[in-house]
Design a protein around this motif. Structure first.
Motif: not given
Lengths: 465, 277
Positions: A235-237, A252, A254, A395, B220-222, B226, B235
């Motif tokens: 999920g979120l970095p 990040s 990611n 996530n 919601g991954m990278c 932000r 985010f």
């Protein structure tokens, strides 16, 4: 009898490969594979199989390679592993199958991963046999996420006759295999082939669907699915929460890897997505993702690419092989060093990373000696790109939108370790969504276990959860 | 799926498209956005949903042709399909059920404000709208906004229509003139949202803004999107896009929005697609 040496993997020259995105490890030739396969002792009670999270019948397939029956060899692997070309490349065999090999005590265990890759690549070159699509049992199962865990569960369930649909949030299936692991370690063409195999088993893949937003798990049950396997992945970095982390030039891992791998930013402007090409790149962290990130930096033309890690060499979580590859390519390692601030210029761009030197103190909860800052040891590393490779937290979208599906306070879904059953009836979960950042093969193992339990549940009285 | 059913030029640089996507249409709420990709080697770009129709399975998107991807999107015609479109993403706007809300929309930001005004109007909230642009030709969705506003004020920077000045100046004039309202929603370019927040701050007037940062996956991954809100990193794709504008670190958001300005130019030039005007 003298033990023959493990057959080395042919590799691209380090200086050359550090500037291109082609595969680093080029794969065994037939001669090499035959030489390596001939070393296998064909143990009657093979421990390597026990060491494999998806129970590949290792001595059997190696025996078939030895007999030059390559088609049969890949078929044996595929009985239990839907992604052999991937596993042969990215599994940490040294801590799994190969760590149980009886030849380990000689220091020369069988190169199982390399042979697995050979068999898979042989099939790719010589044409894959179309798998027989099993007769449908009329039961629908939904899988959330087309990464290694979801593809494995879907493949296994399809083989059992289930009608499986995978819902994928990105525009391309593969999950971390597509967005995370770089081309030079795992060509995307290989991933696409494995995905095609899973589709040939009858699995439907719907891309551009974010479960929890586009459709909910409730909707899936309303649509007639009898079970749902959640494998939504990382999920979120995570960031360090130090000053300057939102400066331009801080990524990040990611984001850095997604731009480069999924969006092909290394081919910009031929591909539309850009990425900043730094001269001096610092990656914070020392896991496999950090190694991928720093090696990408070199390939994007960085003059200097460094790893900053707060512990020492011995504690690095990355595979030894990847660390070695990175070092050969010229990556610099700064151990016992911890960032305290990202320093920016007047225009909001990174110009340095302020770090403090660390020393190892008493062991912490993880059993590793805890790094402690050395007072007054701060110094600044000049750099224009900083990449945070510190892991991810799952996530929250799915747990927030599915009544009865509970998560730990850190975000991971609560699921039974053996079966993958969650707190919500008919919902299973596995992979990074449950464990937090882990490996491809562990995620595949979880997918396999869940598929088995889903089958047991759906073919039983379905009264106990 | 993703077929363009309607296409309109709202201004010389702003286009509206109505796209068929039953999934997004079924779930969309005011404040949410989609991520789309126009071609195989294309970027993933976020666009805020300007309207949706659950009966007709459509979503409406409004965009200004400012970069390569929006230029390419603008080249699609009725009957063409958008290669990839995913959504609805982000958290729906929290809208009140009563009272008075001032909706402030600048430039193409009028589009994302529209579904919020529609919903507020439907709920019986008094909606006072202020929409603006550089000049009268760039005012968009005036009729649609009028239909869901109890009062509509039009502003232009050059005075070619309505109030001469920024939307934030008009807002200040209304507040100083005794306007009573419970909250403000502002959507538009960063300088406009920032100015609106600075206008309302001395009055302690709650002001929501909709952030539109650079995104990559949007799910919601990278972490590309932000921003700092109230001293904490958020985010936008999963925590937003709506935030308390008085808490947003605007200077940082502005710098981050310009991170790829050089590359954007290169991309437009190298594709020779007639953009970059």
């Amino acid at each position: 009898m003298a033990v023959k040496q493990r057959t080395p993997m042919p590799m691209q020259d380090p200086a050359e490969r550090a500037r291109n995105f082609s595969q680093v490890a080029m794969g065994y030739t037939e001669e090499m594979a035959l030489a390596e396969a001939a070393r296998c002792l064909q143990c009657r009670n093979p421990q390597c199989v026990v060491g494999c999270p998806v129970s590949v019948q290792i001595p059997r397939f190696i025996g078939l390679i030895k007999d030059k029956k390559y088609r049969e060899a890949i078929d044996v692997i595929k009985e239990t592993n839907s992604l052999p070309a991937v596993c042969g490349r990215v599994c940490p065999q040294e801590s799994q199958c190969e760590s149980k090999c009886v030849l380990l005590r000689t220091g020369q265990p069988i190169a199982i991963g390399r042979l697995e890759r050979f068999a898979a690549d042989w099939e790719a070159k010589n044409g894959a046999a179309t798998p027989e699509k099993p007769a449908s049992n009329g039961k629908k199962v939904a899988v959330v996420g087309a990464g290694p865990s979801g593809l494995t569960a879907a493949g296994d369930l399809a083989k059992l006759g289930y009608e499986v649909t995978i819902y994928e949030s990105l525009h391309e299936p593969g999950g971390v295999l597509i967005y995370g692991i770089p081309e030079f370690r795992l060509p995307k063409e290989v991933v696409r082939r494995e995905v095609e195999y899973v589709k040939a088993l009858g699995v439907k893949i719907e891309t551009d669907v974010v479960v929890g937003r586009t459709i909910t798990i409730e909707d899936l049950f309303d649509d007639g699915f009898e079970a749902v396997y959640v494998a939504s992945g990382a999920g979120l970095p995570m960031f360090m929460r130090i000053p300057g982390e939102n400066l331009n030039g801080v990524y990040s891992a990611n984001e850095w890897l997604t731009r480069i791998n999924l969006m092909k930013a290394y081919l910009f402007p031929e591909w539309d997505t850009p990425v900043k090409r730094g001269k001096r790149v610092v990656v914070v962290g020392a896991g496999n993702v950090a190694m991928d990130a720093v090696r990408c930096a070199l390939r994007l033309g960085a003059e200097e690419a460094s790893i900053v890690y707060r512990r020492s060499r011995a504690e690095m979580p990355a595979r030894a092989e990847e660390v070695e590859n990175a070092e050969e390519e010229g990556v610099k390692f700064h151990f016992l060093t911890n960032p305290v601030e990202v320093i920016g210029d007047e225009k909001g761009w990174v110009k340095g990373l302020k770090c403090v030197k660390m020393e190892l103190g008493e062991p912490d909860q993880s059993g590793r000696r805890r790094p402690v800052p050395i007072a007054g040891s701060e110094f600044v590393m000049d750099c224009d790109i900083v990449i945070m490779a510190l892991g991810t937290s799952p996530n929250p979208i799915i747990s927030q939108t599915t009544p009865g599906l509970n998560a730990h306070s850190w975000g991971g879904l609560i699921a039974d370790e053996k079966t993958g059953r969650t707190t919500r009836e008919r919902v299973w979960a596995g992979g990074d969504a449950v464990t937090g950042s882990a490996t491809v093969i562990l995620a595949m193992g979880a997918g396999k276990a869940a598929a088995k339990d889903i089958h047991e549940f759906l073919s039983g009285p379905q009264d106990k959860w | 799926m993703n077929e363009i059913l309607v296409k309109k030029n709202l201004t010389p640089v702003t286009k509206l498209i109505v796209v068929k996507n039953p999934f997004v249409a079924a779930k969309a709420e005011p404040g949410q956005f989609v991520i789309l990709r126009v071609r195989e080697n294309g970027e993933r770009i976020p666009l805020t949903i300007a309207d949706f129709d659950r009966e007709k399975d459509t979503v409406t998107l409004v965009f200004q042709e400012v970069g390569l991807s929006t230029i390419l999107l603008g080249k699609l015609e009725v009957g063409d399909r958008i290669l990839n479109l995913v959504g609805p993403l982000g958290v729906p706007a929290e809208l009140p059920d009563s009272g008075t809300v001032v909706a402030v929309g600048g430039g193409v930001g009028v589009a994302p404000i529209l579904p919020k005004c529609k919903e507020l109007y439907r709920r019986g909230v008094k909606v006072i709208s202020i929409i603006g642009a550089r000049s009268k030709d760039l005012i968009i969705l005036e009729d649609e906004m009028r239909a869901c506003s109890h009062e509509l004020h039009i502003c232009t920077d050059d005075g070619s229509r309505g109030f001469k000045g920024f939307v934030s100046d008009k807002l200040k004039e209304l507040i100083d003139g005794g306007l009573k309202c419970d909250e403000v929603v502002a959507v538009g370019p960063i300088p406009m949202m920032r100015a609106t927040c600075e206008t309302t701050r001395p009055y302690g007037l709650k002001t929501w803004v909709s952030m539109n940062p650079i995104m990559v996956d949007g799910t919601g991954m990278c972490g590309a999107c932000r921003i700092t809100v109230g001293g904490k990193t958020k985010f936008v794709c999963v925590d937003g896009p709506m935030f308390d504008g008085h808490e947003v670190d605007w200077a940082e958001a502005w710098l981050r929005a310009g991170m790829y300005r050089d590359e954007e130019k290169v991309a437009v030039e190298s594709c020779q697609c007639g953009g970059g005007k």
